[in-house]
Design a protein around this motif. Structure first.
Motif, PDB file in Angstrom:
ATOM      1  N   ALA A 138       0.807  -1.215   0.000  1.00 23.71           N
ATOM      2  CA  ALA A 138       0.000   0.000   0.000  1.00 23.71           C
ATOM      3  C   ALA A 138       0.842   1.268   0.000  1.00 23.71           C
ATOM      4  O   ALA A 138       0.335   2.352  -0.291  1.00 23.71           O
ATOM      5  CB  ALA A 138      -0.924   0.012   1.220  1.00 23.71           C
ATOM      6  N   ALA A 139       2.139   1.157   0.341  1.00 24.22           N
ATOM      7  CA  ALA A 139       2.980   2.351   0.425  1.00 24.22           C
ATOM      8  C   ALA A 139       4.430   1.987   0.171  1.00 24.22           C
ATOM      9  O   ALA A 139       4.895   0.914   0.580  1.00 24.22           O
ATOM     10  CB  ALA A 139       2.841   2.993   1.810  1.00 24.22           C
ATOM     11  N   LEU A 140       5.141   2.885  -0.505  1.00 22.34           N
ATOM     12  CA  LEU A 140       6.559   2.718  -0.794  1.00 22.34           C
ATOM     13  C   LEU A 140       7.312   3.955  -0.320  1.00 22.34           C
ATOM     14  O   LEU A 140       6.825   5.084  -0.487  1.00 22.34           O
ATOM     15  CB  LEU A 140       6.790   2.531  -2.298  1.00 22.34           C
ATOM     16  N   PHE A 141       8.505   3.740   0.258  1.00 20.77           N
ATOM     17  CA  PHE A 141       9.289   4.858   0.782  1.00 20.77           C
ATOM     18  C   PHE A 141      10.759   4.711   0.423  1.00 20.77           C
ATOM     19  O   PHE A 141      11.290   3.601   0.346  1.00 20.77           O
ATOM     20  CB  PHE A 141       9.168   4.930   2.310  1.00 20.77           C
ATOM     21  N   ASP A 142      11.414   5.854   0.243  1.00 25.38           N
ATOM     22  CA  ASP A 142      12.856   5.869   0.027  1.00 25.38           C
ATOM     23  C   ASP A 142      13.353   7.281   0.333  1.00 25.38           C
ATOM     24  O   ASP A 142      12.544   8.184   0.595  1.00 25.38           O
ATOM     25  CB  ASP A 142      13.200   5.465  -1.408  1.00 25.38           C
ATOM     26  N   VAL A 143      14.676   7.466   0.300  1.00 22.65           N
ATOM     27  CA  VAL A 143      15.247   8.802   0.482  1.00 22.65           C
ATOM     28  C   VAL A 143      15.948   9.290  -0.780  1.00 22.65           C
ATOM     29  O   VAL A 143      16.282  10.475  -0.882  1.00 22.65           O
ATOM     30  CB  VAL A 143      16.259   8.837   1.656  1.00 22.65           C
ATOM     31  N   ASP A 144      16.172   8.406  -1.733  1.00 24.47           N
ATOM     32  CA  ASP A 144      16.883   8.760  -2.961  1.00 24.47           C
ATOM     33  C   ASP A 144      16.018   9.698  -3.803  1.00 24.47           C
ATOM     34  O   ASP A 144      14.907   9.327  -4.201  1.00 24.47           O
ATOM     35  CB  ASP A 144      17.202   7.485  -3.743  1.00 24.47           C
ATOM     36  N   PRO A 145      16.500  10.905  -4.096  1.00 22.41           N
ATOM     37  CA  PRO A 145      15.695  11.845  -4.890  1.00 22.41           C
ATOM     38  C   PRO A 145      15.369  11.325  -6.290  1.00 22.41           C
ATOM     39  O   PRO A 145      14.398  11.773  -6.899  1.00 22.41           O
ATOM     40  CB  PRO A 145      16.568  13.110  -4.950  1.00 22.41           C
ATOM     41  N   ASP A 146      16.153  10.379  -6.787  1.00 26.90           N
ATOM     42  CA  ASP A 146      15.861   9.802  -8.100  1.00 26.90           C
ATOM     43  C   ASP A 146      14.723   8.786  -8.034  1.00 26.90           C
ATOM     44  O   ASP A 146      14.164   8.403  -9.066  1.00 26.90           O
ATOM     45  CB  ASP A 146      17.107   9.108  -8.673  1.00 26.90           C
ATOM     46  N   LEU A 147      14.380   8.336  -6.826  1.00 27.39           N
ATOM     47  CA  LEU A 147      13.312   7.346  -6.659  1.00 27.39           C
ATOM     48  C   LEU A 147      12.037   7.964  -6.090  1.00 27.39           C
ATOM     49  O   LEU A 147      10.930   7.565  -6.462  1.00 27.39           O
ATOM     50  CB  LEU A 147      13.795   6.207  -5.744  1.00 27.39           C
ATOM     51  N   VAL A 148      12.206   8.905  -5.166  1.00 23.65           N
ATOM     52  CA  VAL A 148      11.028   9.566  -4.580  1.00 23.65           C
ATOM     53  C   VAL A 148      10.274  10.307  -5.683  1.00 23.65           C
ATOM     54  O   VAL A 148      10.848  11.091  -6.434  1.00 23.65           O
ATOM     55  CB  VAL A 148      11.444  10.544  -3.469  1.00 23.65           C
ATOM     56  N   GLY A 149       8.985  10.009  -5.777  1.00 28.77           N
ATOM     57  CA  GLY A 149       8.162  10.670  -6.788  1.00 28.77           C
ATOM     58  C   GLY A 149       7.850   9.801  -7.986  1.00 28.77           C
ATOM     59  O   GLY A 149       6.949  10.129  -8.769  1.00 28.77           O
ATOM     60  N   ILE A 150       8.566   8.685  -8.159  1.00 30.95           N
ATOM     61  CA  ILE A 150       8.241   7.783  -9.264  1.00 30.95           C
ATOM     62  C   ILE A 150       7.155   6.800  -8.819  1.00 30.95           C
ATOM     63  O   ILE A 150       6.858   6.695  -7.633  1.00 30.95           O
ATOM     64  CB  ILE A 150       9.474   7.009  -9.775  1.00 30.95           C
ATOM     65  N   HIS A 151       6.567   6.105  -9.765  1.00 38.58           N
ATOM     66  CA  HIS A 151       5.565   5.079  -9.456  1.00 38.58           C
ATOM     67  C   HIS A 151       6.137   3.695  -9.768  1.00 38.58           C
ATOM     68  O   HIS A 151       6.782   3.505 -10.802  1.00 38.58           O
ATOM     69  CB  HIS A 151       4.288   5.294 -10.268  1.00 38.58           C
ATOM     70  N   ILE A 152       5.907   2.765  -8.866  1.00 39.03           N
ATOM     71  CA  ILE A 152       6.265   1.365  -9.089  1.00 39.03           C
ATOM     72  C   ILE A 152       5.004   0.542  -8.897  1.00 39.03           C
ATOM     73  O   ILE A 152       4.371   0.596  -7.835  1.00 39.03           O
ATOM     74  CB  ILE A 152       7.356   0.893  -8.104  1.00 39.03           C
ATOM     75  N   ASN A 153       4.632  -0.167  -9.943  1.00 43.40           N
ATOM     76  CA  ASN A 153       3.396  -0.958  -9.876  1.00 43.40           C
ATOM     77  C   ASN A 153       2.191  -0.082  -9.520  1.00 43.40           C
ATOM     78  O   ASN A 153       1.278  -0.522  -8.813  1.00 43.40           O
ATOM     79  CB  ASN A 153       3.531  -2.085  -8.863  1.00 43.40           C
TER      80      ASN A 153
END
Length: 261
Positions: A138-153
C-alpha cells in the motif's frame, strides 16, 4: 527486545462457523508453535491450489506429500486449530482453507509498507504475489531523490519522512525493510512510532524493537551459506574413500563464517 504425534483421521473438519472465534480464537492462535504456523502457511497455499483445481477433499497423506511433511506431523499441526479429517475421506478443502486463513489472520486484508526501493526493494514492490495472498503493498518509501516521486506498480514512492502520515492514512499493518544496514534501525523506529507492530526485515542487521513488535528476518546471504554447507557436505561424502567404490580427493576445509544477523 531483539527480533526474534498425532491423531488419525477419525473425526471431522469443523465447518467455518463451528471453529473458535473471538477471545477463544486469539487464545488458540497464541498456543500454536511457531514452526506449526510456518507449516500452516504452506498447507494454505497448497489447499488454494487444490481448490483452483476443483478438489473438494484431500487426504492427510496427499496433503502431507504435496507440502513435504509426514502425515503424522500434518495431522498434529491441524489439531492445533481443531481440524480433524474423516477416516477414508480426509479433509474438506474449502473448510480447511477457511480455518487456516482465519487462524493466520488472513480473513481480513493486511496493508504492507515497503521502505527501501533499491534493487531488492524494487523487485519486492513489483511482485504481484503479495496482493494475491492478501498482502497488497500500500505504500513505498525511500530517500533517494531519483526514486522519490516515481511510481512502481502504480504506487507512488514517498519520502521516509512521511512514513507516519502515510501509514496512518492507509492502515498499514506490516512493514518491510529493504534498506542498507546502517539505515534500517532508524526506519524501523519510524515504522514502530507509526503503529506498525509487524516487520519483515531484509536488511543485514539485528533490529531493536519494543516487546510488542514482531520482527521476522530474511538474510539471503545466510540462506546461501547454509546451502553451501550442504553442497560441501555432499562433495565430501562423494570424495570419501569407499564412496561409490572410488577414492576421490580430500575436500577443502570450509572456513566460511555466518554473516552477522
Amino acid at each position: 527486545m531483539t527480533e526474534n504425534d498425532a491423531r488419525g483421521d477419525a473425526s471431522v473438519t469443523l465447518p467455518p462457523q463451528a471453529g473458535p472465534s473471538g477471545a477463544a480464537a486469539a487464545k488458540l492462535a497464541r498456543s500454536i508453535p511457531e514452526a506449526t504456523v510456518a507449516r500452516l502457511a504452506v498447507y494454505l497455499r497448497m489447499l488454494g491450489e487444490l481448490a483452483e483445481q476443483g478438489a473438494e477433499t484431500v487426504s492427510s497423506e496427499e496433503l502431507a506429500t504435496a507440502t513435504g511433511v509426514n502425515s503424522a506431523k500434518l495431522r498434529k499441526d491441524l489439531s492445533y486449530i481443531g481440524s480433524y479429517g474423516i477416516r477414508g475421506v480426509g479433509y474438506e478443502v474449502a473448510a480447511l482453507h477457511h480455518q487456516i486463513e482465519r487462524t493466520l489472520g488472513l480473513d481480513h486484508q493486511q496493508a504492507v509498507a515497503l521502505v527501501g526501493v533499491g534493487n531488492l526493494g524494487h523487485a519486492l514492490a513489483g511482485y504481484s504475489g503479495f496482493g494475491g495472498r492478501g498482502f497488497p503493498v500500500a505504500a513505498l518509501f525511500d530517500v533517494d531523490p531519483d526514486l522519490v516521486g516515481i511510481h512502481i506498480n502504480g504506487i507512488l514512492v514517498e519520502h521516509v519522512r512521511d512514513i507516519a502520515r502515510v501509514c496512518a492514512e492507509r492502515g498499514v499493518t506490516i512493514g518491510m525493510i529493504a534498506t542498507p544496514g546502517p539505515a534500517a534501525q532508524a526506519v524501523c523506529d519510524q515504522l514502530v512510532r507509526a503503529g506498525v507492530e509487524c516487520i519483515l526485515n531484509f536488511a543485514p542487521v539485528l533490529l531493536q524493537v519494543p516487546e510488542q513488535v514482531e520482527v521476522r528476518k530474511v538474510d539471503l546471504a545466510v540462506e546461501l551459506q547454509v546451502l553451501a554447507f550442504h553442497v560441501a557436505r555432499r562433495r565430501a561424502a562423494e570424495a570419501a574413500p569407499g564412496a561409490n567404490g572410488a577414492h576421490g580427493p580430500v575436500p577443502a576445509t570450509n572456513g566460511s563464517a555466518v554473516l552477522p544477523r
